[in-house]
Motif scaffolding. Structure first.
Motif, PDB file in Angstrom:
ATOM      1  N   LEU A 154     -48.866  85.762  -1.128  1.00 60.25           N
ATOM      2  CA  LEU A 154     -48.720  87.168  -1.524  1.00 60.25           C
ATOM      3  C   LEU A 154     -50.049  87.653  -2.080  1.00 60.25           C
ATOM      4  CD1 LEU A 154     -47.228  89.789  -2.293  1.00 60.25           C
ATOM      5  CD2 LEU A 154     -46.459  88.629  -4.396  1.00 60.25           C
ATOM      6  N   LEU A 155     -50.632  88.666  -1.431  1.00 60.82           N
ATOM      7  CA  LEU A 155     -51.864  89.301  -1.905  1.00 60.82           C
ATOM      8  C   LEU A 155     -51.491  90.601  -2.600  1.00 60.82           C
ATOM      9  CD1 LEU A 155     -54.952  89.757  -2.069  1.00 60.82           C
ATOM     10  CD2 LEU A 155     -54.815  90.784   0.212  1.00 60.82           C
ATOM     11  N   ILE A 156     -51.810  90.702  -3.895  1.00 55.57           N
ATOM     12  CA  ILE A 156     -51.526  91.910  -4.672  1.00 55.57           C
ATOM     13  C   ILE A 156     -52.838  92.610  -4.979  1.00 55.57           C
ATOM     14  CG2 ILE A 156     -50.569  92.818  -6.818  1.00 55.57           C
ATOM     15  CD1 ILE A 156     -48.734  90.378  -6.941  1.00 55.57           C
ATOM     16  N   LEU A 157     -52.936  93.858  -4.564  1.00 54.30           N
ATOM     17  CA  LEU A 157     -54.113  94.683  -4.858  1.00 54.30           C
ATOM     18  C   LEU A 157     -53.697  95.718  -5.888  1.00 54.30           C
ATOM     19  CD1 LEU A 157     -55.300  95.283  -1.163  1.00 54.30           C
ATOM     20  CD2 LEU A 157     -56.057  93.501  -2.726  1.00 54.30           C
ATOM     21  N   THR A 158     -54.293  95.676  -7.072  1.00 56.14           N
ATOM     22  CA  THR A 158     -53.875  96.579  -8.155  1.00 56.14           C
ATOM     23  C   THR A 158     -55.076  97.060  -8.946  1.00 56.14           C
ATOM     24  OG1 THR A 158     -52.487  96.757 -10.137  1.00 56.14           O
ATOM     25  CG2 THR A 158     -53.473  94.608  -9.692  1.00 56.14           C
ATOM     26  N   ASP A 159     -54.898  98.213  -9.602  1.00 58.97           N
ATOM     27  CA  ASP A 159     -56.037  98.824 -10.302  1.00 58.97           C
ATOM     28  C   ASP A 159     -56.048  98.530 -11.791  1.00 58.97           C
ATOM     29  OD1 ASP A 159     -53.872 100.469 -11.085  1.00 58.97           O
ATOM     30  OD2 ASP A 159     -55.246 102.126 -11.471  1.00 58.97           O
ATOM     31  N   GLY A 160     -55.037  97.840 -12.324  1.00 62.98           N
ATOM     32  CA  GLY A 160     -55.120  97.631 -13.760  1.00 62.98           C
ATOM     33  C   GLY A 160     -53.944  96.950 -14.393  1.00 62.98           C
ATOM     34  N   VAL A 161     -53.679  97.347 -15.641  1.00 59.87           N
ATOM     35  CA  VAL A 161     -52.706  96.680 -16.492  1.00 59.87           C
ATOM     36  C   VAL A 161     -51.303  96.868 -15.926  1.00 59.87           C
ATOM     37  CG1 VAL A 161     -51.741  96.544 -18.812  1.00 59.87           C
ATOM     38  CG2 VAL A 161     -54.165  97.100 -18.491  1.00 59.87           C
ATOM     39  N   ILE A 169     -54.235  87.796  -6.665  1.00 53.86           N
ATOM     40  CA  ILE A 169     -54.338  89.134  -7.249  1.00 53.86           C
ATOM     41  C   ILE A 169     -55.799  89.560  -7.247  1.00 53.86           C
ATOM     42  CG2 ILE A 169     -53.853  90.575  -9.256  1.00 53.86           C
ATOM     43  CD1 ILE A 169     -51.791  88.508 -10.146  1.00 53.86           C
ATOM     44  N   VAL A 170     -56.075  90.700  -6.638  1.00 53.15           N
ATOM     45  CA  VAL A 170     -57.418  91.272  -6.649  1.00 53.15           C
ATOM     46  C   VAL A 170     -57.367  92.550  -7.470  1.00 53.15           C
ATOM     47  CG1 VAL A 170     -59.304  92.237  -5.286  1.00 53.15           C
ATOM     48  CG2 VAL A 170     -57.982  90.299  -4.395  1.00 53.15           C
ATOM     49  N   GLY A 171     -58.145  92.577  -8.550  1.00 52.66           N
ATOM     50  CA  GLY A 171     -58.194  93.747  -9.410  1.00 52.66           C
ATOM     51  C   GLY A 171     -59.213  94.746  -8.893  1.00 52.66           C
ATOM     52  N   VAL A 172     -58.748  95.962  -8.574  1.00 48.23           N
ATOM     53  CA  VAL A 172     -59.607  97.012  -8.026  1.00 48.23           C
ATOM     54  C   VAL A 172     -59.945  98.008  -9.133  1.00 48.23           C
ATOM     55  CG1 VAL A 172     -59.788  98.844  -6.303  1.00 48.23           C
ATOM     56  CG2 VAL A 172     -58.564  96.720  -5.750  1.00 48.23           C
ATOM     57  N   GLY A 173     -61.204  98.433  -9.222  1.00 46.31           N
ATOM     58  CA  GLY A 173     -61.610  99.386 -10.246  1.00 46.31           C
ATOM     59  C   GLY A 173     -62.184  98.690 -11.472  1.00 46.31           C
ATOM     60  N   ASN A 174     -62.289  99.441 -12.572  1.00 45.84           N
ATOM     61  CA  ASN A 174     -62.951  98.928 -13.775  1.00 45.84           C
ATOM     62  C   ASN A 174     -62.019  98.814 -14.972  1.00 45.84           C
ATOM     63  OD1 ASN A 174     -65.630  98.832 -12.573  1.00 45.84           O
ATOM     64  ND2 ASN A 174     -65.560 101.082 -12.630  1.00 45.84           N
ATOM     65  N   ALA A 175     -60.733  98.655 -14.734  1.00 45.47           N
ATOM     66  CA  ALA A 175     -59.770  98.580 -15.831  1.00 45.47           C
ATOM     67  C   ALA A 175     -59.857  97.236 -16.554  1.00 45.47           C
ATOM     68  CB  ALA A 175     -58.361  98.816 -15.290  1.00 45.47           C
ATOM     69  N   ASP A 176     -59.065  97.109 -17.622  1.00 41.83           N
ATOM     70  CA  ASP A 176     -58.982  95.862 -18.384  1.00 41.83           C
ATOM     71  C   ASP A 176     -58.022  94.912 -17.662  1.00 41.83           C
ATOM     72  OD1 ASP A 176     -58.791  93.832 -20.190  1.00 41.83           O
ATOM     73  OD2 ASP A 176     -57.702  94.989 -21.712  1.00 41.83           O
ATOM     74  N   PHE A 177     -58.542  93.769 -17.193  1.00 44.03           N
ATOM     75  CA  PHE A 177     -57.731  92.838 -16.419  1.00 44.03           C
ATOM     76  C   PHE A 177     -57.421  91.557 -17.198  1.00 44.03           C
ATOM     77  CE2 PHE A 177     -59.940  95.188 -12.942  1.00 44.03           C
ATOM     78  CZ  PHE A 177     -58.810  95.720 -12.330  1.00 44.03           C
ATOM     79  N   SER A 178     -57.433  91.638 -18.538  1.00 46.29           N
ATOM     80  CA  SER A 178     -57.212  90.430 -19.333  1.00 46.29           C
ATOM     81  C   SER A 178     -55.828  89.828 -19.088  1.00 46.29           C
ATOM     82  CB  SER A 178     -57.395  90.738 -20.821  1.00 46.29           C
ATOM     83  OG  SER A 178     -56.556  91.820 -21.221  1.00 46.29           O
ATOM     84  N   ASP A 179     -54.817  90.682 -18.856  1.00 51.99           N
ATOM     85  CA  ASP A 179     -53.466  90.171 -18.575  1.00 51.99           C
ATOM     86  C   ASP A 179     -53.444  89.388 -17.270  1.00 51.99           C
ATOM     87  OD1 ASP A 179     -52.400  91.159 -20.866  1.00 51.99           O
ATOM     88  OD2 ASP A 179     -51.480  92.936 -19.966  1.00 51.99           O
TER      89      ASP A 179
END
Length: 503
Positions: free
Chosen positions: A385-392, A415-425
């Motif tokens: 499963l590839l999840i593309l998401t922008d943030g929290v 999981i690929v984080g897109v953008g500049n959000a906080d991805f600590s979670d």
């Protein structure tokens, strides 16, 4: 004379091939069968392009200056590996198809990754204690080429027993004998003392080749010899007998074993369409479709999907995020990478971005399919499963619960984080900094999540992103099937007529 070459991308457009090796020359034959074997390292997380060139050498030497170019064939190493035998037409100058073809066969070079399970006992060991019996333990050493010994295994101590039965243990053949079945093994028995000055009882030498005879039904045993007693005592026989009670070979299968056995990669893409991405019609949106360059979602999507598809042609694509992006719930599968891209681009004008960002439902949805596969107890489908998401994400508790459940299934999550959000979670879900647990405290059975922020690869090649997110997948596949004791299907068990075409 076919000349295999490896490829390197150049400016993401042209491909430069580097010569690797070439076969022997076969004289006066239009149907040559070459005996030359090429050894190539396979990396699932990389697209390894190969080019085979065929030349007719007319001169007395094997140089390529005065040769006639007969044709070339290009493919990826992943295509050869998954099909085991790949036949394609040769292309002439100008990429025109010729009537000639080339066939390339592949076979994994077997290593020494297998394990052996051993169990020893002893009889009538010498008593080294005055007020009680000996407390024996056994040490096994591998004798190195320089004559030194490397400790392979030390058993537990059995207290107050001259005929101990030690617990069985597992050890890799690499550790036991460096893959050399004739390498000497030195086995020593001691009487344990609390002050650390253990009393020597005796020793013997053997080899893995000799140990293996136990598999033929012959129980092996060795005299445990104390060299000093052997010299001093005239009627000395031994200081006890060590018996091999059990020997079992545990085959450790590789990722290629499963792929070559017909295991399919079921690849699902989940795309974040929440409002935090911005209005797709606005150029500041992460979903904005620029007329001349792809957005970050498309870049990440294509980079990962291309690598998975080329290195595992038995790949089925499905795009989802609580609804089918192609708007066909009965048939959500897309035809290859282009189908995924087209479905994504076509759906944007038809939807309204909203919230919240919940990813547990899609993990549970894929896990449901993986659960059905798990009950077949066959290595035929593994789910990514590839999840593309922008943030929290807003359902962290449910997501942790879903991942812990999925860790028991033939499934991995990227999981690929897109953008500049906080991805600590997201980094917590990855589990690299500690074991991920459900809200109830249940730990994951195995690490199945890989998180990568796209911004770290914004100026790198697509291959770099794919390599980073897919590097752990082969081990995750092998760990799952090995833990379940599920063997790959043999080629003879896998009906070639049932092999689906590459999407």
């Amino acid at each position: 004379c076919p000349l295999p070459c490896s490829a390197e991308p150049e400016n993401d457009v042209a491909v430069r091939f580097n010569g690797v090796d070439r076969t022997e020359v076969i004289r006066s034959s239009i149907n040559p069968v070459f005996s030359k074997v090429f050894l190539v390292d396979f990396y699932f997380e990389e697209v390894q392009r190969l080019r085979y060139e065929l030349h007719d050498i007319s001169s007395a030497h094997n140089g390529l200056r005065d040769t006639d170019f007969l044709g070339a064939m290009e493919c990826t190493l992943g295509q050869i590996v998954s099909q085991r035998k790949l036949s394609k037409a040769l292309l002439k100058q100008g990429n025109t198809t010729s009537k000639s073809s080339i066939t390339v066969t592949s076979e994994e070079l077997s290593g020494n990754d297998d394990y052996v399970e051993l169990s020893f006992s002893a009889r009538k060991l010498d008593d080294k204690d005055f007020f009680s019996k000996s407390d024996p333990f056994l040490e096994i050493f591998r004798i190195n080429d320089d004559g030194s010994g490397s400790l392979v295994h030390r058993t537990e101590t059995v207290m107050n027993d001259l005929s101990p039965v030690w617990k069985s243990f597992k050890v890799s053949l690499n550790t036991l004998c460096s893959g050399d079945h004739d390498r000497q093994l030195k086995c020593t028995v001691y009487d344990w003392d609390s002050n650390g000055k253990h009393d020597f009882i005796g020793e013997f030498q053997t080899t893995y080749k000799e140990i293996r005879t136990d598999l033929e039904g012959r129980q092996m045993q060795w005299d445990c010899i104390n060299p000093k007693y052997q010299v001093k005592k005239k009627n000395y026989r031994n200081s006890g007998v060590v018996v091999l009670n059990h020997c079992k070979i545990i085959k450790m299968y590789s990722f290629l074993d499963y792929i070559m056995g017909g295991c399919q990669i079921q690849f699902t893409v989940a795309i974040d369409f929440t409002a935090s991405n911005g209005d797709p019609g606005n150029s500041c949106s992460l979903h904005y479709i620029h007329p001349y360059q792809p957005n970050e979602y498309l870049k990440a999507l294509v980079a990962v999907c291309v690598c998975v598809c080329l290195n595992s042609p038995l790949t089925h694509f499905q795009v989802s995020h609580d609804f089918a992006v192609n708007f066909d719930e009965d048939n959500p599968e897309c035809s290859g990478i282009q189908g995924v891209v087209e479905a994504y681009q076509a759906c944007l004008p038809k939807i309204q971005l909203y919230g919240p960002t919940n990813i547990a439902p899609i993990i549970q949805k894929v896990a449901s399919s993986a659960s059905e596969e798990m009950h077949t107890m066959e290595a035929m489908e593994y789910f990514i499963l590839l999840i593309l998401t922008d943030g929290v994400i807003t359902d962290m508790a449910d997501t942790r619960e879903a991942i812990v459940h999925a860790s028991h299934l033939p499934m991995s999550v990227i999981i690929v984080g897109v953008g500049n959000a906080d991805f600590s979670d997201m980094q917590m879900l990855d589990g690299d900094d500690g074991i991920l647990r459900s809200p109830k405290g249940e730990p994951v059975l195995r690490d199945i999540v890989q998180f990568v922020p796209f911004k770290d690869f914004k100026h790198a090649s697509p291959a770099a992103l794919a390599k980073s997110v897919l590097a752990e997948v082969p081990n995750q596949v092998v760990d799952y099937y090995n833990a379940k004791g599920i063997h790959p299907k043999c080629l003879s068990d896998y009906d070639e007529s049932t092999r689906p075409f590459s999407p």
